[in-house]
Design an enzyme around this catalytic site. Structure first.
Site, PDB file in Angstrom:
ATOM      1  N   SER A 138       4.692   4.960  -2.218  1.00 10.29           N
ATOM      2  CA  SER A 138       5.424   3.782  -1.747  1.00 10.29           C
ATOM      3  C   SER A 138       6.206   4.136  -0.494  1.00 10.29           C
ATOM      4  CB  SER A 138       6.388   3.294  -2.833  1.00 10.29           C
ATOM      5  OG  SER A 138       7.285   2.319  -2.332  1.00 10.29           O
ATOM      6  N   TYR A 151      13.314   4.076  -9.267  1.00 10.93           N
ATOM      7  CA  TYR A 151      11.971   3.788  -8.754  1.00 10.93           C
ATOM      8  C   TYR A 151      11.736   4.536  -7.442  1.00 10.93           C
ATOM      9  CZ  TYR A 151       8.129   1.272  -6.558  1.00 10.93           C
ATOM     10  OH  TYR A 151       6.951   0.957  -5.916  1.00 10.93           O
TER      11      TYR A 151
END
Length: 254
Positions: A138, A151
């Site tokens: 990500s 996260y």
């Protein structure tokens, strides 16, 4: 790497970005696409099969949080059937900072364990043929969305792991690169929890800014697969594909 006639394993190939990427992969004509996912979706598998009848699409239930030994057993079943596998895509991910342990287990440990398991079949030190790993990380691995620090940290860890895998390629024969999507319109980002509720509107606030569709992301994912650049850190953001340069601030010198 030309996708045509290759054997590909896609972990979480039925998710938001995952399913659109599976569609684009099937269009490119691999010999086999093996999807490993936690929940079976017969309609999705049927759609992929219909999209290109020449491609053999198979599904196996798989939870990335299982022990390495269990993953190795599943992979043996797949390797026994296909004989060779060219590409492993690790795509499992969750976005919910309420679930701290599971976020780390899925986003980071699951990627490490699945990779560790496939090394039993690929590692050239064991007589293996080598292989290619694409890890979905990500852009939050570059710069965190600080309202979801768990996260973001899990994705940064997965990115660091992938960079190390690429450096180890001369030893193992296994190359690797990371796929780092920006904010993409999927069910994952429509609603999610911030850590300790520091920002209840985090999903809403993110979607106020420019995003990309999962199809745009998937199409660029396929381009990255075809480029097959060991160590590449691919940024897939706002419908574009860019290999970024990683800034080095320290070196172990070994």
């Amino acid at each position: 790497m030309a996708i045509a006639n290759k054997n590909i394993i896609f972990v979480a190939g039925l998710g938001g970005i995952g399913f659109d990427t599976s569609r684009e992969i099937v269009k490119s004509g691999p010999k086999n696409l093996v999807i490993l996912d936690r929940i079976e979706n017969p309609a999705a598998i049927a759609e992929l099969k219909a999209l290109n009848p020449k491609v053999t699409v198979t599904f196996y239930p798989y939870d990335v949080t299982v022990p390495v030994a269990e993953t190795t057993k599943l992979l043996k079943t797949i390797f026994d059937k296909l004989k060779t596998v060219d590409l492993l895509i690790n795509g499992a991910g969750i976005l919910d900072d309420y679930q701290i342990e599971r976020t780390i287990a899925v986003n980071f440990t699951g990627t490490v364990n699945t990779t560790t398991a496939i090394m039993s079949f690929w590692d050239k030190r064991k007589g293996g043929p080598g292989g290619v790993i694409a890890n979905i990380c990500s852009v939050t691995g570059f710069n965190a969305i600080y309202q979801v620090p768990v996260y973001s940290a899990s994705k940064a860890a997965a990115l660091s792991f992938t960079n190390s895998l690429a450096k180890l390629a001369p030893i193992t024969g296994v190359t690797a690169y990371s796929i780092n999507p920006g904010i993409t319109k999927t069910t994952l980002v429509h609603k999610f929890n911030s850590w300790l509720d520091v920002e209840p509107r985090v999903a809403e606030l993110l979607l106020e800014h420019p995003t990309q569709t999962s199809l745009e992301c998937a199409q660029n994912f396929v381009k990255a697969i075809e480029a097959n650049q060991n160590g590449a850190i691919w940024k897939l953001d706002l419908g574009t594909l860019e290999a970024i340069e990683w800034t080095k601030h320290w070196d172990s010198h070994i």
